[in-house]
Design a protein around this motif. Sequence first.
Motif, short mmCIF file in Angstrom:
data_model
loop_
_atom_site.label_atom_id
_atom_site.label_comp_id
_atom_site.label_asym_id
_atom_site.label_seq_id
_atom_site.Cartn_x
_atom_site.Cartn_y
_atom_site.Cartn_z
N ASN A 145 41.21 -20.02 -5.94
CA ASN A 145 40.84 -20.50 -7.26
C ASN A 145 41.95 -20.16 -8.24
O ASN A 145 42.39 -19.01 -8.29
N VAL A 146 42.39 -21.14 -9.02
CA VAL A 146 43.51 -20.99 -9.94
C VAL A 146 43.00 -21.08 -11.38
O VAL A 146 42.35 -22.07 -11.74
N TYR A 147 43.31 -20.07 -12.17
CA TYR A 147 42.81 -20.00 -13.55
C TYR A 147 43.96 -19.99 -14.55
O TYR A 147 44.94 -19.25 -14.39
N ARG A 148 43.81 -20.80 -15.59
CA ARG A 148 44.82 -20.87 -16.64
C ARG A 148 44.59 -19.76 -17.68
O ARG A 148 43.52 -19.15 -17.73
N GLY A 165 49.89 -15.78 -18.13
CA GLY A 165 48.58 -15.23 -18.49
C GLY A 165 47.48 -15.75 -17.60
O GLY A 165 46.35 -15.25 -17.67
N GLY A 166 47.77 -16.74 -16.79
CA GLY A 166 46.80 -17.22 -15.82
C GLY A 166 46.81 -16.33 -14.59
O GLY A 166 47.62 -15.39 -14.48
N PHE A 167 45.95 -16.65 -13.66
CA PHE A 167 45.93 -15.86 -12.42
C PHE A 167 45.36 -16.68 -11.28
O PHE A 167 44.72 -17.73 -11.49
N ILE A 168 45.60 -16.20 -10.07
CA ILE A 168 45.09 -16.85 -8.86
C ILE A 168 44.16 -15.87 -8.15
O ILE A 168 44.56 -14.74 -7.85
N TYR A 188 42.06 -25.37 -10.19
CA TYR A 188 41.79 -25.78 -8.82
C TYR A 188 40.90 -24.72 -8.19
O TYR A 188 41.08 -23.53 -8.40
N GLY A 189 39.93 -25.18 -7.40
CA GLY A 189 39.08 -24.26 -6.66
C GLY A 189 38.69 -24.91 -5.34
O GLY A 189 38.13 -26.01 -5.32
N GLY A 190 39.00 -24.22 -4.22
CA GLY A 190 38.64 -24.80 -2.93
C GLY A 190 39.48 -24.27 -1.80
O GLY A 190 40.10 -23.20 -1.89
N PRO A 191 39.52 -25.01 -0.70
CA PRO A 191 40.26 -24.57 0.50
C PRO A 191 41.72 -24.30 0.20
O PRO A 191 42.33 -24.95 -0.65
#
Length: 459
Positions: free
Chosen positions: A53-56, A159-162, A393-396
């Motif tokens: 999952n990718v967060y801004r 500042g985002g994270f994975i 984005y969130g998923g495989p």
Amino acid sequence: MTEINTGSFLIKFTVRRREPELIGPAKPTPRELKPLSDIDDQEGLRGHIPVINVYRNDSKMKTKNPATVIREALAKVLVFYYPFAGRLKEGPGRKLMVDCSGEGVLFIEAEADMTLMQFGDALHPPFPCLEELLFDVPGSSGIFDSPLLLIQVTRMLCGGFIFAIRLNHTISDAQGLVQFMTALGEIAQGATMPSTLPVWRRELLFARDPPRVTCTHHEYDQLTETDKDKIFASNNMTQKTFFFGSSEVSTLQRFVPPHLKNCSTFDVIIASIWRCRTIALQLDPEEETRMICLVSARSKLKSFVPTGYYGNSFAYPVAISTAGDLCNKPLGHAIGLLRKTKESVTEEYMRSFIDLTVIKGRPLCTILRSYYVSDVTRAGFDAVDFGWGKPAYGGPAEGDTSFRSFYVPFKNHKGDSGIVINICLDSVVMERFVKELKKMLLEDKNDHHVLKLQTVSRL
């Protein structure tokens, strides 16, 4: 130093990781053995699945360290999901169970000297930098006596994270994992308990005594491998990721006959891919081609599987056609087969499937001459919020194989929403596949304008 080729340019970056740590429940939890269901402990689920999952960046969270927030919430949520903190054991007859030992799950905090913007349109599987974003801690990837979860939170310069997580698949399916991640997000945002409390109750999906097969199942058909099957796994495999936006879907829907106009977008796209893929493989007309329809059975099992159940609860019935029929008949033939096959999954079908699984000794399903697409659009990965909003984005996280693809929701840099599907084929077969898919995307037989077949950048 890690390099990523986005398709447009090369990115070089470094990930710095802290030492992995085991995070256990914040409070004492029961010490007990919990058996898995007879769906959970199939041979094909005895492995690990990675999710990203990718967060801004979110300005209101600028004083928060996402790794700290998630680490603290993890200890609290494990009080409710304490089996995740245990270790898998195998009993008589290869029956799997969880030793709820409270040993904990692995957690890694990391930093990367790059921004999410540098990924461009490459935020989709496969992630070739997965080993950096989800470090395989030595000794952690075993099935038995290893952590059931591995989590890495990687902060970015922007500042985002994975958030990356690896799950022992015997414990949960995609919906079960999302239920856990959602609970983790709720507690990260201040809740004292999950809005949906977890339910174990794996005995609800045990085989009947005695087990009895009452439905037709092709999942475990015994097929004989031939030389022609080698093309499904050649030494010259290539992957391409295709984007299906509203224009592409609208064009494909022109092939749908009136009596099937209420079919889903998934059915239209997957039927089209199945057909083009079969044409590209150049199979003999009488040769059998199979589409495994991964079906979440939660809606079929409402009468005896309660809300909050987070174990595996899916089936994979098989649609079968000769290559000749699939290639020469209208698209409605493939769509009709897919719909009929999915509709065959009733409560009795699930009971029969579980019984057959036990009778057969929990084997791998038959993948010879088969292909399946896992639809994760409704799993909910793209709605998990740790306080930074919904993910970009969130998923495989993994790429696809010659017999499996993921059907993933995606928004490109232009803001267009759609679906991406990664296809893996022999390079010569891939050329034919692209040609056939382009033919289907001809907007009108009287119009020479061809709708562009969109591929998206890859890492």
